[in-house]
Design an enzyme around this catalytic site. Sequence first.
Site, PDB file in Angstrom:
ATOM      1  N   HIS A   4      32.136  39.102  41.263  1.00 18.81           N
ATOM      2  CA  HIS A   4      33.199  38.081  41.353  1.00 18.81           C
ATOM      3  C   HIS A   4      33.367  37.597  42.785  1.00 18.81           C
ATOM      4  O   HIS A   4      33.264  38.377  43.741  1.00 18.81           O
ATOM      5  CB  HIS A   4      34.522  38.583  40.769  1.00 18.81           C
ATOM      6  CG  HIS A   4      35.145  39.758  41.445  1.00 18.81           C
ATOM      7  ND1 HIS A   4      35.972  39.643  42.552  1.00 18.81           N
ATOM      8  CD2 HIS A   4      35.092  41.087  41.160  1.00 18.81           C
ATOM      9  CE1 HIS A   4      36.402  40.839  42.907  1.00 18.81           C
ATOM     10  NE2 HIS A   4      35.887  41.735  42.101  1.00 18.81           N
ATOM     11  N   ASP A  62      36.096  35.970  44.137  1.00 18.77           N
ATOM     12  CA  ASP A  62      37.433  36.005  44.721  1.00 18.77           C
ATOM     13  C   ASP A  62      37.705  37.367  45.338  1.00 18.77           C
ATOM     14  O   ASP A  62      36.979  38.335  45.089  1.00 18.77           O
ATOM     15  CB  ASP A  62      38.496  35.691  43.669  1.00 18.77           C
ATOM     16  CG  ASP A  62      38.537  36.726  42.550  1.00 18.77           C
ATOM     17  OD1 ASP A  62      37.463  37.096  42.046  1.00 18.77           O
ATOM     18  OD2 ASP A  62      39.646  37.164  42.165  1.00 18.77           O
ATOM     19  N   ASP A 110      35.155  44.353  48.167  1.00 21.71           N
ATOM     20  CA  ASP A 110      35.417  44.217  46.744  1.00 21.71           C
ATOM     21  C   ASP A 110      35.638  42.729  46.460  1.00 21.71           C
ATOM     22  O   ASP A 110      36.713  42.210  46.732  1.00 21.71           O
ATOM     23  CB  ASP A 110      36.655  45.041  46.374  1.00 21.71           C
ATOM     24  CG  ASP A 110      37.110  44.841  44.937  1.00 21.71           C
ATOM     25  OD1 ASP A 110      36.332  44.312  44.121  1.00 21.71           O
ATOM     26  OD2 ASP A 110      38.265  45.214  44.639  1.00 21.71           O
ATOM     27  N   GLU A 170      38.818  37.245  39.298  1.00 21.26           N
ATOM     28  CA  GLU A 170      38.785  38.576  38.702  1.00 21.26           C
ATOM     29  C   GLU A 170      40.036  39.366  39.046  1.00 21.26           C
ATOM     30  O   GLU A 170      40.564  40.115  38.224  1.00 21.26           O
ATOM     31  CB  GLU A 170      37.538  39.329  39.204  1.00 21.26           C
ATOM     32  CG  GLU A 170      37.267  40.655  38.501  1.00 21.26           C
ATOM     33  CD  GLU A 170      37.887  41.856  39.189  1.00 21.26           C
ATOM     34  OE1 GLU A 170      37.799  42.964  38.631  1.00 21.26           O
ATOM     35  OE2 GLU A 170      38.476  41.687  40.276  1.00 21.26           O
ATOM     36  N   GLU A 171      40.521  39.192  40.266  1.00 20.40           N
ATOM     37  CA  GLU A 171      41.595  40.050  40.757  1.00 20.40           C
ATOM     38  C   GLU A 171      42.974  39.714  40.196  1.00 20.40           C
ATOM     39  O   GLU A 171      43.869  40.553  40.241  1.00 20.40           O
ATOM     40  CB  GLU A 171      41.651  39.991  42.296  1.00 20.40           C
ATOM     41  CG  GLU A 171      40.368  40.437  42.988  1.00 20.40           C
ATOM     42  CD  GLU A 171      40.119  41.931  42.883  1.00 20.40           C
ATOM     43  OE1 GLU A 171      40.877  42.615  42.171  1.00 20.40           O
ATOM     44  OE2 GLU A 171      39.166  42.418  43.513  1.00 20.40           O
ATOM     45  N   ASP A 208      30.041  46.036  40.959  1.00 20.52           N
ATOM     46  CA  ASP A 208      31.449  46.156  41.354  1.00 20.52           C
ATOM     47  C   ASP A 208      31.987  47.583  41.252  1.00 20.52           C
ATOM     48  O   ASP A 208      33.191  47.778  41.107  1.00 20.52           O
ATOM     49  CB  ASP A 208      32.303  45.205  40.504  1.00 20.52           C
ATOM     50  CG  ASP A 208      33.674  44.947  41.102  1.00 20.52           C
ATOM     51  OD1 ASP A 208      33.884  45.262  42.279  1.00 20.52           O
ATOM     52  OD2 ASP A 208      34.543  44.435  40.368  1.00 20.52           O
ATOM     53  N   HIS A 239      41.946  46.605  47.955  1.00 22.60           N
ATOM     54  CA  HIS A 239      43.244  45.993  47.679  1.00 22.60           C
ATOM     55  C   HIS A 239      44.281  46.353  48.731  1.00 22.60           C
ATOM     56  O   HIS A 239      45.477  46.173  48.506  1.00 22.60           O
ATOM     57  CB  HIS A 239      43.773  46.351  46.278  1.00 22.60           C
ATOM     58  CG  HIS A 239      42.898  45.910  45.159  1.00 22.60           C
ATOM     59  ND1 HIS A 239      43.299  45.941  43.838  1.00 22.60           N
ATOM     60  CD2 HIS A 239      41.638  45.414  45.142  1.00 22.60           C
ATOM     61  CE1 HIS A 239      42.325  45.498  43.068  1.00 22.60           C
ATOM     62  NE2 HIS A 239      41.299  45.170  43.854  1.00 22.60           N
TER      63      HIS A 239
END
Length: 484
Positions: free
Chosen positions: A75, A77, A114, A144-145, A168, A456
């Site tokens: 992904h 994003d 990530d 995705e997030e 991922d 994150h």
Amino acid sequence: MNVRDLEPKIVWNHFEDLNAVPRPSKKEERIRKFMMDFGNGLGLETLEDAIGNVIIKKPASAGMENRKTVILQAHIDMVHQKNADTDFDFSAQGIQSYIDGEWVKAKGTTLGADNGMGVAAAMAVLSNDEIKHPAIEALFTIDEETGMTGAKELDGSKLSGSILLNLDTEDDDEFSIGCAGGIDTNTEYEYQEEDITADYTTFKIELKGLKGGHSGMDIHLGRGNANLLMNRIIYEMMQDADVRICELDGGSLRNAIPRESFGVVAIKSNKQQYAIDTFKGVLSQIKDEYREVEPDMVANLTSCDYTGKMVSKHDMDAIVAAIYTTPNAVWKMSFNIPGLVETSSSLAKVIIKDGAFKTQSLQRSMIESGKRDIANAIKLNYEQIGAEVVQGGDYPGWAPNPDSEILEVMKGLYASMFKDEPKVEACHAGLECGILREHLPACDMISFGPTIRNPHSPDEKVNIASVQKFWNLFLKVLEDIPAN
């Protein structure tokens, strides 16, 4: 040494190129254009589906035409989170990465490893004609997030691959063959406001310095949740003093364990010193409880000028009780896979301001019934105080397939290359494979990647040596894809 000088240079250079492009979730226009320009610049078939996923196709290397077509999926994003004292605009600035010993980190923000490392690895395969590989369909999904929108709305007719490599996973010795599904729960409660009279003093209250992290991958580590700890402090202060919340803002992202909470409280003057002493006492207890896992936790209570209003006594009691009784962290461990969290919830965000008390939380489970169970618990908890509850963003888990052909290939390669056995796991994070399987039901799927820690959060970092290890394995997997 510069990040671009690290090995394998082709991967790190693509990673740095990615990090120069702002790419927060929901604001992917520039990174989508970047990926389209990248594919077209290579002269490869490059297309975009209706939702905005980018697909770049590359024919098989000479002699590899009879192998199964492989979908490389990552992904584009990234989670946009920064430290409170970091001045950074994710919509306009590129990530500033640097080398710190064995790791690559970012200056005060999330790094974007990530899933930028996965994207960069796929780009490296697409841009290098010396790599042996079968026909490639590189799928770069959006959003995705914050809801997995790209995976949900994928136009599967644009893909023909029968093996999907999701890039991922965040441990270089692990293959993921299953993941949790999730659902968002958002609540809102309208409260009565009262004027702050002369017999109250207002104070700024803040809690910060927590580790935070991924609310799926890190939920079992026992890290502090800033929203719950702030509420606990305020509850204790309320017991023998009239303490009211004026406003509160805790957490930032739905899928991150909240690291900080900031607000203003009003304390009636006749018990003001008691409330201050209670604050200090409770904070000391909490710091003692969390001394091993949250050594950098800090909380402050300082007088301030405030011209707004405060929450009424009745609503204050209801709000604090609702937060205190919110199910949070691990709800149930798996009976089938030792050490795996089966079901969890994370109270990601709490806002109290201008007559509205709002929360955001994310429930995850490896099984649909578990996901519904924890989501019901959250829903009923807030409905008891009269809050409006909206649940959505529901996405399925990915059921493990222990008989996977690509799993057997990769297990053999890993053992041969690294003289060790890989961990074959299902993870508590929400990988896109569960959703992609609905569009690509015949695909044999597996997820792997380099070692990433604290995703994150602004402490996100990727291990340098693991990137080389991941890349070496990735190249060998592509070379050993089974024949049709």
